[in-house]
Design a protein around this motif. Structure first.
Motif, PDB file in Angstrom:
ATOM      1  N   TRP A   1       0.865  -1.159   0.168  1.00 48.91           N
ATOM      2  CA  TRP A   1       0.036   0.143   0.066  1.00 48.91           C
ATOM      3  C   TRP A   1       0.921   1.234  -0.065  1.00 48.91           C
ATOM      4  CZ3 TRP A   1      -0.673   3.712   4.019  1.00 48.91           C
ATOM      5  CH2 TRP A   1      -1.995   4.708   3.784  1.00 48.91           C
ATOM      6  N   GLN A   2       2.014   0.974   0.922  1.00 51.47           N
ATOM      7  CA  GLN A   2       2.808   2.463   0.800  1.00 51.47           C
ATOM      8  C   GLN A   2       3.428   2.495  -0.557  1.00 51.47           C
ATOM      9  OE1 GLN A   2       5.901   2.101   3.602  1.00 51.47           O
ATOM     10  NE2 GLN A   2       7.261   3.502   2.477  1.00 51.47           N
ATOM     11  N   TRP A   3       3.930   1.522  -1.193  1.00 52.91           N
ATOM     12  CA  TRP A   3       4.701   1.778  -2.434  1.00 52.91           C
ATOM     13  C   TRP A   3       3.849   2.255  -3.482  1.00 52.91           C
ATOM     14  CZ3 TRP A   3       3.996  -0.597  -7.221  1.00 52.91           C
ATOM     15  CH2 TRP A   3       4.914  -0.394  -8.216  1.00 52.91           C
TER      16      TRP A   3
ATOM     17  N   LYS B   1      11.269   1.167   1.710  1.00 53.29           N
ATOM     18  CA  LYS B   1      12.448   1.203   2.502  1.00 53.29           C
ATOM     19  C   LYS B   1      12.185   0.190   3.872  1.00 53.29           C
ATOM     20  CE  LYS B   1      13.270   5.880   1.641  1.00 53.29           C
ATOM     21  NZ  LYS B   1      13.512   7.219   1.988  1.00 53.29           N
ATOM     22  N   VAL B   2      12.168  -0.983   3.370  1.00 55.69           N
ATOM     23  CA  VAL B   2      12.078  -2.136   4.291  1.00 55.69           C
ATOM     24  C   VAL B   2      13.068  -2.170   5.149  1.00 55.69           C
ATOM     25  CG1 VAL B   2      11.483  -4.621   4.616  1.00 55.69           C
ATOM     26  CG2 VAL B   2      10.418  -3.350   2.929  1.00 55.69           C
TER      27      VAL B   2
ATOM     28  N   ASP C   1      11.645  -4.697 -10.716  1.00 55.95           N
ATOM     29  CA  ASP C   1      12.479  -3.305 -10.438  1.00 55.95           C
ATOM     30  C   ASP C   1      12.315  -3.079  -8.928  1.00 55.95           C
ATOM     31  OD1 ASP C   1      12.481  -3.501 -13.035  1.00 55.95           O
ATOM     32  OD2 ASP C   1      11.028  -1.891 -13.620  1.00 55.95           O
ATOM     33  N   GLU C   2      11.517  -3.302  -8.246  1.00 56.76           N
ATOM     34  CA  GLU C   2      11.379  -2.742  -6.848  1.00 56.76           C
ATOM     35  C   GLU C   2      11.669  -4.141  -5.806  1.00 56.76           C
ATOM     36  OE1 GLU C   2      11.303   0.183  -4.253  1.00 56.76           O
ATOM     37  OE2 GLU C   2      10.795   0.552  -6.452  1.00 56.76           O
ATOM     38  N   VAL C   3      11.153  -5.045  -5.605  1.00 56.56           N
ATOM     39  CA  VAL C   3      11.289  -5.970  -4.574  1.00 56.56           C
ATOM     40  C   VAL C   3      12.570  -6.876  -4.843  1.00 56.56           C
ATOM     41  CG1 VAL C   3      10.232  -8.137  -3.352  1.00 56.56           C
ATOM     42  CG2 VAL C   3       8.682  -6.027  -4.362  1.00 56.56           C
ATOM     43  N   GLN C   4      12.738  -7.175  -6.124  1.00 58.76           N
ATOM     44  CA  GLN C   4      13.941  -8.222  -6.409  1.00 58.76           C
ATOM     45  C   GLN C   4      15.202  -7.079  -6.042  1.00 58.76           C
ATOM     46  OE1 GLN C   4      13.840 -10.675  -9.990  1.00 58.76           O
ATOM     47  NE2 GLN C   4      11.884 -11.526  -9.078  1.00 58.76           N
ATOM     48  N   ARG C   5      15.093  -6.022  -6.264  1.00 55.55           N
ATOM     49  CA  ARG C   5      16.371  -5.268  -6.402  1.00 55.55           C
ATOM     50  C   ARG C   5      16.665  -5.087  -4.862  1.00 55.55           C
ATOM     51  NH1 ARG C   5      18.286  -3.977 -11.220  1.00 55.55           N
ATOM     52  NH2 ARG C   5      16.768  -3.653 -12.995  1.00 55.55           N
TER      53      ARG C   5
END
Length: 418
Positions: free
Chosen positions: A137-139, A146-147, A189-193
């Protein structure tokens, strides 16, 4: 894992975030009728208020909003919203439909079709952790994920614990993204990186890999199944090939106690087979490199016999208990240098799922064989072998040869043209 309220308070006071949107605290009653539960009847079509009832289609004018351009992004926040009820306590989230549809094919199909969710204008995810959905939701609203930074501020945890917690949340977030059919902008592009950065940080700080057997078991249970050999690349939406790629390192394969990974192998035998295929390639590479440096063929079996005679003992497979004759026979065939480097171990995937200990025996042998070869190689040349350095040197030489060949080709073309 931190509670949802702790996360909410911390995030809303974080000055690094540009957008702050409150989460509704309402809960859905269980009357069974969406019209009586405070959710209302099925929402109007996305463009109905603009004078059309046409089904939603992603507009061309918001295709460039991935960089979070304010004007384009604002268009995604307009129009009707939909509801998500997450977890057993049905935590309520509201998300604009245009924003959700821009990234999720699942949402458009689910909420604009003839399903119950479309009539209720809501989706229920009772088996999803609300803390994990909060990050998604934040993303969507901020484009930020920024986990690790969040868990890094939990000072009473060790760095290993911080990395493992961040890794677990990111893996669960990826599985959720797969389930909601999010595209590569979120998954790759986001989680895996972000996962790569967490894993690399663990390497630089000499921490254990944050991809623990427990986390990998979750991934193999929930992530989409794949055929590793055909789509093992960054285009895959499943997290499984990514995990295999990250674990297939010499350090992991030669220092891991694979007994802890039995559950993973029994969930996905192909996962074990891919690690074996990597180790087989490493064994062949090490012997080939050894031969190149000594200038003569290396017979591993003869080297092992000579090594055993020099020390007056022989540690081999025959000393292990023979409880299961069938498995014993298969191990006798595979657990040799020639066996594990010439056998198609991927063909044994179903066997590994039936008995994870079978995979453990083969991997333990291959790890021991690889360590032994590297040690003997170093003894014979008179210096310790650093495999990473050797690979870098080999790549440098190959690059120089490639550059030289291109130069020769250019010269030959010029001569031919003249």
């Amino acid at each position: 894992m931190e509670s949802h309220n702790d996360f909410q308070d911390s995030w809303e006071h974080d000055t690094h975030h540009e957008y702050i949107f409150p989460v509704s605290e309402t809960r859905r009653s269980n009357t069974g009728d969406p019209e009586q539960e405070g959710l209302g009847v099925r929402s109007r079509s996305l463009y109905e208020e603009y004078g059309t009832n046409e089904p939603y289609a992603k507009p061309d004018d918001v295709e460039s909003c991935d960089g979070r351009d304010p004007d384009s992004f604002f268009k995604l926040l307009t129009g009707p919203s939909t509801n998500f009820y997450v977890g057993l306590d049905e935590k309520h989230y509201t998300i604009p439909k245009r924003l959700l549809y821009h990234f999720s094919d699942y949402a458009r199909i689910c909420l604009e079709g003839s399903f119950w969710e479309a009539r209720a204008n809501a989706a229920w995810l009772p088996d999803v952790d609300s803390d994990v959905f909060q990050w998604l939701w934040q993303w969507l609203y901020t484009g930020k994920l920024k986990v690790y930074s969040f868990y890094n501020f939990t000072w009473d945890w060790s760095e290993d614990e911080q990395l493992q917690q961040a890794c677990q949340v990111l893996c669960r977030l990826h599985v959720l993204g797969e389930r909601l059919l999010f595209d590569e902008r979120f998954l790759q592009d986001e989680v895996q990186r972000k996962l790569v950065k967490v894993i690399e940080r663990a390497k630089t700080s000499r921490s254990t890999t944050p991809l623990t057997p427990q986390i990998v078991e979750e991934i193999l249970s929930d992530s989409a199944p794949v055929q590793y050999g055909s789509i093992w690349n960054w285009q895959s939406t499943s997290l499984r090939p990514f995990v295999v790629e990250q674990l297939c390192t010499l350090d992991f394969c030669t220092t891991t106690d694979f007994v802890d990974w039995v559950g993973c192998f029994e969930l996905d035998g192909a996962f074990a087979a891919e690690i074996m295929a990597f180790m087989a390639d490493e064994l062949k590479w090490a012997v080939k490199r050894w031969e190149a440096q000594v200038g003569s063929p290396v017979d591993v079996l003869e080297k092992k016999k000579q090594f055993a005679e020099d020390r007056g003992n022989s540690k081999c497979l025959e000393t292990r208990p023979k409880n299961h004759q069938g498995i014993w026979l298969a191990l006798r065939i595979i657990c040799t240098f020639a066996g594990c480097t010439t056998t198609d171990l991927r063909a044994y995937s179903q066997c590994f799922e039936l008995d994870g200990a079978f995979a453990v025996e083969i991997l333990a042998y291959m790890a021991e064989e690889l360590r032994w070869i590297v040690e003997r190689w170093g003894e014979e040349r008179g210096s310790r072998v650093d495999v990473a350095v050797e690979k870098e040197e080999e790549e440098r030489i190959a690059q120089e040869e490639s550059d030289l060949q291109r130069m020769v080709d250019r010269i030959m073309r010029r001569v031919g043209w003249s």
